[in-house]
Scaffold this motif. Structure first.
Motif, mmCIF file in Angstrom:
data_model
loop_
_atom_site.group_PDB
_atom_site.id
_atom_site.type_symbol
_atom_site.label_atom_id
_atom_site.label_comp_id
_atom_site.label_asym_id
_atom_site.label_seq_id
_atom_site.Cartn_x
_atom_site.Cartn_y
_atom_site.Cartn_z
ATOM 1 N N LEU A 303 0.827 -1.210 0.000
ATOM 2 C CA LEU A 303 0.000 0.000 0.000
ATOM 3 C C LEU A 303 0.860 1.259 0.000
ATOM 4 C CD1 LEU A 303 -2.783 -1.092 2.510
ATOM 5 C CD2 LEU A 303 -3.149 -0.430 0.126
ATOM 6 N N GLU A 304 1.956 1.240 0.741
ATOM 7 C CA GLU A 304 2.844 2.397 0.788
ATOM 8 C C GLU A 304 3.484 2.643 -0.578
ATOM 9 O OE1 GLU A 304 5.073 5.641 1.903
ATOM 10 O OE2 GLU A 304 3.359 4.701 2.894
ATOM 11 N N LYS A 305 3.879 1.573 -1.248
ATOM 12 C CA LYS A 305 4.469 1.703 -2.586
ATOM 13 C C LYS A 305 3.456 2.308 -3.557
ATOM 14 C CE LYS A 305 7.310 -0.939 -5.849
ATOM 15 N NZ LYS A 305 6.771 -0.466 -7.107
ATOM 16 N N SER A 306 2.224 1.816 -3.491
ATOM 17 C CA SER A 306 1.169 2.347 -4.352
ATOM 18 C C SER A 306 0.893 3.809 -4.029
ATOM 19 C CB SER A 306 -0.110 1.523 -4.187
ATOM 20 O OG SER A 306 -1.172 2.075 -4.929
ATOM 21 N N TYR A 307 0.908 4.147 -2.745
ATOM 22 C CA TYR A 307 0.653 5.526 -2.323
ATOM 23 C C TYR A 307 1.689 6.467 -2.938
ATOM 24 C CZ TYR A 307 -0.140 9.530 0.756
ATOM 25 O OH TYR A 307 -0.406 10.785 1.239
ATOM 26 N N GLN A 308 2.950 6.072 -2.888
ATOM 27 C CA GLN A 308 4.021 6.915 -3.418
ATOM 28 C C GLN A 308 3.956 7.017 -4.942
ATOM 29 O OE1 GLN A 308 6.057 8.779 -1.621
ATOM 30 N NE2 GLN A 308 5.165 7.994 0.282
ATOM 31 N N GLU A 309 3.587 5.928 -5.604
ATOM 32 C CA GLU A 309 3.579 5.904 -7.069
ATOM 33 C C GLU A 309 2.345 6.560 -7.673
ATOM 34 O OE1 GLU A 309 6.084 1.727 -7.755
ATOM 35 O OE2 GLU A 309 3.906 1.766 -7.983
ATOM 36 N N VAL A 310 1.208 6.439 -6.990
ATOM 37 C CA VAL A 310 -0.059 6.862 -7.587
ATOM 38 C C VAL A 310 -0.668 8.076 -6.896
ATOM 39 C CG1 VAL A 310 -2.412 6.129 -8.125
ATOM 40 C CG2 VAL A 310 -0.530 4.498 -8.353
ATOM 41 N N VAL A 311 -0.710 8.055 -5.571
ATOM 42 C CA VAL A 311 -1.425 9.098 -4.831
ATOM 43 C C VAL A 311 -0.625 10.395 -4.739
ATOM 44 C CG1 VAL A 311 -2.445 9.732 -2.613
ATOM 45 C CG2 VAL A 311 -2.760 7.415 -3.517
ATOM 46 N N VAL A 312 0.646 10.304 -4.400
ATOM 47 C CA VAL A 312 1.460 11.514 -4.206
ATOM 48 C C VAL A 312 1.469 12.406 -5.448
ATOM 49 C CG1 VAL A 312 3.801 12.372 -3.800
ATOM 50 C CG2 VAL A 312 2.882 10.539 -2.366
ATOM 51 N N PRO A 313 1.672 11.857 -6.673
ATOM 52 C CA PRO A 313 1.614 12.728 -7.861
ATOM 53 C C PRO A 313 0.254 13.404 -8.032
ATOM 54 C CG PRO A 313 2.683 10.650 -8.403
ATOM 55 C CD PRO A 313 2.102 10.484 -7.033
ATOM 56 N N ALA A 314 -0.826 12.697 -7.685
ATOM 57 C CA ALA A 314 -2.163 13.296 -7.801
ATOM 58 C C ALA A 314 -2.332 14.443 -6.810
ATOM 59 C CB ALA A 314 -3.237 12.233 -7.571
ATOM 60 N N LEU A 315 -1.781 14.292 -5.616
ATOM 61 C CA LEU A 315 -1.857 15.366 -4.620
ATOM 62 C C LEU A 315 -1.066 16.585 -5.083
ATOM 63 C CD1 LEU A 315 -1.504 13.357 -1.273
ATOM 64 C CD2 LEU A 315 -3.590 14.152 -2.389
ATOM 65 N N ASP A 316 0.066 16.354 -5.731
ATOM 66 C CA ASP A 316 0.850 17.473 -6.272
ATOM 67 C C ASP A 316 0.028 18.251 -7.301
ATOM 68 O OD1 ASP A 316 3.005 16.808 -4.723
ATOM 69 O OD2 ASP A 316 4.055 15.697 -6.297
ATOM 70 N N ARG A 317 -0.720 17.532 -8.106
ATOM 71 C CA ARG A 317 -1.542 18.180 -9.129
ATOM 72 C C ARG A 317 -2.682 18.978 -8.505
ATOM 73 N NH1 ARG A 317 -3.519 13.594 -12.649
ATOM 74 N NH2 ARG A 317 -4.596 15.283 -13.715
ATOM 75 N N LEU A 318 -3.168 18.541 -7.350
ATOM 76 C CA LEU A 318 -4.209 19.303 -6.655
ATOM 77 C C LEU A 318 -3.724 20.705 -6.313
ATOM 78 C CD1 LEU A 318 -5.803 16.783 -4.117
ATOM 79 C CD2 LEU A 318 -6.992 17.995 -5.949
ATOM 80 N N HIS A 319 -2.485 20.791 -5.857
ATOM 81 C CA HIS A 319 -1.934 22.101 -5.497
ATOM 82 C C HIS A 319 -1.863 23.008 -6.727
ATOM 83 C CE1 HIS A 319 -0.950 21.020 -1.377
ATOM 84 N NE2 HIS A 319 -0.396 19.898 -1.809
ATOM 85 N N LYS A 320 -1.480 22.448 -7.859
ATOM 86 C CA LYS A 320 -1.404 23.241 -9.087
ATOM 87 C C LYS A 320 -2.795 23.678 -9.545
ATOM 88 C CE LYS A 320 2.740 20.754 -10.530
ATOM 89 N NZ LYS A 320 3.298 19.750 -11.458
ATOM 90 N N LEU A 321 -3.747 22.755 -9.425
ATOM 91 C CA LEU A 321 -5.105 23.057 -9.871
ATOM 92 C C LEU A 321 -5.749 24.155 -9.031
ATOM 93 C CD1 LEU A 321 -7.446 22.305 -11.765
ATOM 94 C CD2 LEU A 321 -8.127 20.568 -10.102
#
Length: 445
Positions: A303-321
């Motif tokens: 789950l941690e590996k998936s979080y780093q690969e999938v979730v973290v980039p999406a959260l970064d995009r939230l800040h830009k949006l």
């Protein structure tokens, strides 16, 4: 010794998520969207639009059930003309090239469309401008014929395609990468394709059923939308059941439930979790003896590996949006993104999959005590969340979100979460989405 009559599968065969499905994939499940696609391909005459979130199986659907096609990947820099050229290229029609053939000696005069540089065998390199002419003297018994197609003339392009395409479909992947103006101009050409008849399959990341018709109204009843949809719990359970049989493993039911809960109902994220979990257990292919997969600490690691690969980039995009497009604004975009995240935190995942009522978003935005916004302005901003206006300057560099995070479907009056990683983030336990954004001053100039 292997279990009697059991085939040996690799882990990639079972839980791989490449662009093309393995020939023998026991975990491939035929869903309602698949049956609808097959029927439309075999029995109907319209164009087809396959849409939905990323990593949900759109490309696999086409690879498995579309019998004969050419694939064109859309590029953010494409114009309609360069999209036409890419189609022709996949059909081995080389626009702007010379073809060699045998003929008698004489001079040929070629009319060239568009500025182009030609490398001529036995001759010097020539620059030929739009509308220019070039006289090419034949060397002995060799001649050169320029394939001259006006890319701005859709009838000329479609005629050229029809002469060689046969029964193939044209599949346009990543249609959402195109500029909105290019999407619109190309959509206006699609009706003409059907007269020849040439059928196009458009693949894109959005949630609006009538997307193509909204771009060109004369496509009404001329396109068949196929929503790839989100995956149900039962479908994901079936994947693991089939995977366990093929690998000769048994996966603990509590761990399966945890992975489903953290997948955001996304098959790509779910299979990635299962694949990483098997790897951590040392399972890379079908096992000779039944292997129990029940280590909860390894599940947390997956789950941690998936979080780093999938979730973290999406959260970064939230800040830009969330950043305002122009200085001096009141921060409407910030309040919309913040409101959507608060609603996601408060809601059940099944309700989120069905979309968030736009009135709920409006009420949430208007409930802030700092700035007041009109309903009409909120709706207008929601309409452009998924467009090129997501492009923002970050540390001097333009950053574009090609795959939208949210999509406002006016017809259904709902805001859909297109990026499944955000749904996965809701259940990760590692982040509180309602507080993921920083102070307003970071986002409002």
């Amino acid at each position: 010794m292997w279990p009697f009559s059991q085939d040996v599968y690799s882990l990639e065969d079972i839980y791989g998520i490449g662009e093309v499905p393995p020939e023998d994939c026991p975990t491939y499940i035929e869903r309602k969207a698949h049956k609808s696609f097959v029927y439309t391909v075999q029995h109907e005459k319209q164009h087809i639009v396959v849409y939905g979130a990323s990593r949900q199986g759109k490309s696999w659907l086409i690879e498995k059930y579309c019998p004969n096609f050419i694939r064109v990947g859309c590029d953010a820099k494409f114009t309609r003309e360069s999209l036409f050229k890419a189609m022709l290229h996949e059909l081995n029609i080389k626009v702007g090239s010379l073809q060699r053939g045998k003929n008698s000696e004489k001079n040929n005069e070629l009319q060239i469309n568009g500025a182009i540089q030609l490398q001529l065998p036995l001759f010097a390199k020539s620059d030929l401008k739009a509308g220019g002419k070039a006289a090419i003297k034949k060397a002995e018994n060799e001649s050169f014929t320029y394939v001259n197609i006006d890319l701005e003339n859709q009838s000329e392009v479609i005629t050229a395609i029809s002469e060689v395409i046969g029964d193939k479909f044209i599949v346009l992947e990543n249609f959402h990468y195109l500029e909105p103006s290019v999407q619109k101009t190309f959509a206006s050409s699609l009706k003409e394709f059907l007269y020849y008849p040439i059928r196009v399959v458009i693949v894109g990341v959005w949630k609006e059923t009538t997307k193509l018709v909204s771009l060109a109204s004369d496509l009404t009843n001329r396109v068949e939308p196929i929503d790839i949809g989100d995956w149900t719990k039962d479908e994901l359970l079936e994947i693991v059941s089939n995977g366990d049989k093929a690998l000769n493993t048994y996966t603990d039911s509590a761990i399966i439930e945890k992975f489903i809960e953290h997948s955001g109902r996304n098959v790509g994220i779910f299979k990635s979790l299962m694949k990483n979990y098997c790897k951590l257990h040392g399972v890379y292919q079908s096992q000779k003896k039944k292997t129990i997969l029940s280590d909860h600490s390894l599940a947390d690691e997956a789950l941690e590996k998936s979080y780093q690969e999938v979730v973290v980039p999406a959260l970064d995009r939230l800040h830009k949006l969330a950043r305002s497009k122009k200085s001096g604004g009141k921060g409407l975009r910030y309040y919309i993104v913040k409101s959507l995240l608060e609603i996601m935190t408060e809601s059940d995942i099944d309700k989120l999959v069905d979309g968030i009522l736009v009135n709920h978003v409006i009420q949430k935005v208007q409930s802030n005590k700092e700035v007041k916004f009109q309903q009409q302005n909120i709706k207008q901003e929601l309409l452009i969340l998924h467009t090129r206006e997501e492009t923002v300057a970050s540390e001097g560099t333009a950053s574009t979100n090609f795959i939208p995070l949210f999509y406002f479907d006016q017809g259904k009056d709902r805001v859909f979460i297109v990026e499944s990683a955000l749904l996965a983030a809701c259940r990760s336990g590692k982040v509180d989405l309602s507080n993921v954004l920083g102070p307003k001053t970071i986002y409002v100039k």
